[in-house]
Design an enzyme around this catalytic site. Structure first.
Site, PDB file in Angstrom:
ATOM      1  CG  ASP A 119     -50.140 -28.047 -19.617  1.00  0.00           C
ATOM      2  OD1 ASP A 119     -49.283 -28.933 -19.390  1.00  0.00           O
ATOM      3  OD2 ASP A 119     -51.193 -27.937 -18.977  1.00  0.00           O
ATOM      4  CG  ASP A 130     -54.305 -28.268 -19.245  1.00  0.00           C
ATOM      5  OD1 ASP A 130     -53.835 -29.420 -19.227  1.00  0.00           O
ATOM      6  OD2 ASP A 130     -53.830 -27.314 -18.619  1.00  0.00           O
ATOM      7  CG  ASN A 179     -50.269 -31.819 -20.230  1.00  0.00           C
ATOM      8  OD1 ASN A 179     -49.758 -32.536 -19.381  1.00  0.00           O
ATOM      9  ND2 ASN A 179     -51.329 -31.070 -19.985  1.00  0.00           N
ATOM     10  CB  THR A 194     -54.554 -25.887 -15.449  1.00  0.00           C
ATOM     11  OG1 THR A 194     -54.636 -25.477 -16.826  1.00  0.00           O
ATOM     12  CG2 THR A 194     -55.711 -25.303 -14.663  1.00  0.00           C
ATOM     13  CG  PHE A 204     -46.291 -32.957 -15.888  1.00  0.00           C
ATOM     14  CD1 PHE A 204     -46.934 -31.903 -16.511  1.00  0.00           C
ATOM     15  CD2 PHE A 204     -45.270 -33.611 -16.578  1.00  0.00           C
ATOM     16  CE1 PHE A 204     -46.597 -31.514 -17.804  1.00  0.00           C
ATOM     17  CE2 PHE A 204     -44.920 -33.232 -17.867  1.00  0.00           C
ATOM     18  CZ  PHE A 204     -45.585 -32.170 -18.479  1.00  0.00           C
ATOM     19  CG  ASN A 205     -48.817 -28.603 -14.180  1.00  0.00           C
ATOM     20  OD1 ASN A 205     -48.621 -28.942 -15.353  1.00  0.00           O
ATOM     21  ND2 ASN A 205     -50.026 -28.524 -13.646  1.00  0.00           N
ATOM     22  CG  HIS A 210     -54.561 -33.745 -12.265  1.00  0.00           C
ATOM     23  ND1 HIS A 210     -54.152 -34.366 -11.091  1.00  0.00           N
ATOM     24  CD2 HIS A 210     -54.275 -34.633 -13.247  1.00  0.00           C
ATOM     25  CE1 HIS A 210     -53.643 -35.550 -11.362  1.00  0.00           C
ATOM     26  NE2 HIS A 210     -53.699 -35.751 -12.653  1.00  0.00           N
ATOM     27  CG  ASP A 211     -55.387 -29.097 -15.476  1.00  0.00           C
ATOM     28  OD1 ASP A 211     -54.975 -29.372 -16.613  1.00  0.00           O
ATOM     29  OD2 ASP A 211     -54.643 -29.090 -14.475  1.00  0.00           O
TER      30      ASP A 211
END
Ligand code: RIB
Ligand code: CA
Length: 315
Positions: free
Chosen positions: A10, A15, A39, A125, A171-172, A241-242
């Site tokens: 996203d 990402d 996102n 992700t 969030f995800n 993060h991703d």
């Protein structure tokens, strides 16, 4: 031929960095990129995936647009974090390439059915909306995939393992908790990379490492430097993060896991989207549900950052 991978993304700044990392890594063969709303909207996510692939010279990799809203609930995008265009408001030309006509979920189902079991690794992700829907339509995907590597959740294995979208939800998963619950209960081989490890200060980009990205002389380094400027400006450092989750495909020895049964709260007024890991090691196995996931609980931060940096600046 490298390890066959599908990226479900996203983009979103981190990402986008994960896509760059994957494109700069000869160990993997990207079979396709599927986009999901999270996102940013599905339209922006798809456009950004095309932009990034073109930027790194990988416009031959197909992009399949996915689902535009959570299975249940409303989509709340976070341009406040990722910028209006989703890439830190860095000016990238509109893509010359177009997304494929086939829907992301149809692509996922068809490509997994066409390959031998165990051949494909799915790296997700963003919110798990596409992945859950594909699994609902064809539960055999769970067994046919080698594994699902998911950036998402917060498992309470340390102080960072709480929420970011809410005090209890990452969030995800917060964006589509029903999807996450379905994926966690699908029987797929799950590797979960939660905020427990991705929010650690020792694995964020800042200071000299950030500056070296900008002065590396690499096109990708320069783009990542520009995209991360927003995070550095807002937070003083940049969590990635991703790319951390994706790096497991490339350098698995840098990560440690523990098994646990993980479920997702889908109803709580305050806790909706919380990922609940059963960490009761003192309880005999016959008194709790068997593990359904491997949760990343530690990583070799310096080696990992050095590796990610080295791959970003390859082009
Ligand atoms: O909570 C972090 C996750 O949410 C990352 O995947 C980031 O891109 C956002 O989607
Ligand atoms: Ca993401």
């Amino acid at each position: 031929m490298g390890r066959k991978v599908i990226l479900d993304v996203d983009p979103g700044i981190d990402d986008a960095i994960a896509i760059i990392l994957a494109c700069n890594s000869p160990e993997i063969e990207i079979l396709g990129v599927t986009t999901v709303a999270g996102n940013v909207s599905i339209e922006k996510a798809t456009r950004n995936a095309l932009r990034i692939l073109e930027y790194v010279g990988c416009s031959h990799i197909p992009v399949y647009p996915g689902i535009s809203k959570p299975i249940y609930g409303e989509l709340h995008t976070i341009e406040s974090i990722h910028g209006e265009n989703g890439l830190g408001d860095v000016g990238l030309p509109d893509p010359n390439t177009s997304p494929r006509e086939r829907h992301a979920v149809d692509f996922l189902r068809e490509i997994v059915a066409s390959e031998k079991p165990g051949e494909i690794t799915l790296v997700a992700t963003g919110p798990l909306t596409n992945v859950a829907t594909a699994l609902l339509l064809d539960p055999s995907i769970a067994r046919r995939l080698s594994s699902i590597i998911s950036m998402g959740g917060a498992f309470g294995t340390n102080l960072y393992g709480c929420g970011n979208q809410t005090p209890r939800a990452e969030f995800n998963v917060a964006t589509d908790p029903v999807a996450a619950k379905l994926v966690y209960q699908s029987g797929a081989e799950l590797y979960l990379f939660g905020l427990d490890v991705t929010m650690r200060p020792d694995v964020s980009i800042k200071g000299d490492l950030y500056r070296r990205l900008g002065s590396s002389g690499s096109r990708c380094g320069e783009l990542v430097y520009r995209m991360l400027h927003r995070f550095i400006d807002m937070f003083g450092s940049a969590t990635i993060h991703d790319p951390i989750a994706l790096s497991y495909v490339l350098r698995p020895h840098l990560f440690d896991f523990r098994e646990a049964y993980v479920d997702v709260e889908i109803c709580g007024d305050v806790t909706r989207g919380e990922t609940v890991a059963d960490l009761r090691d003192w309880l005999p196995p016959n008194l709790k549900k068997p593990p359904n996931a491997k949760i990343c609980i530690d990583l070799k931060a310096k080696e990992l950052l050095d590796f990610i940096f080295s791959r970003i600046i390859l082009k």
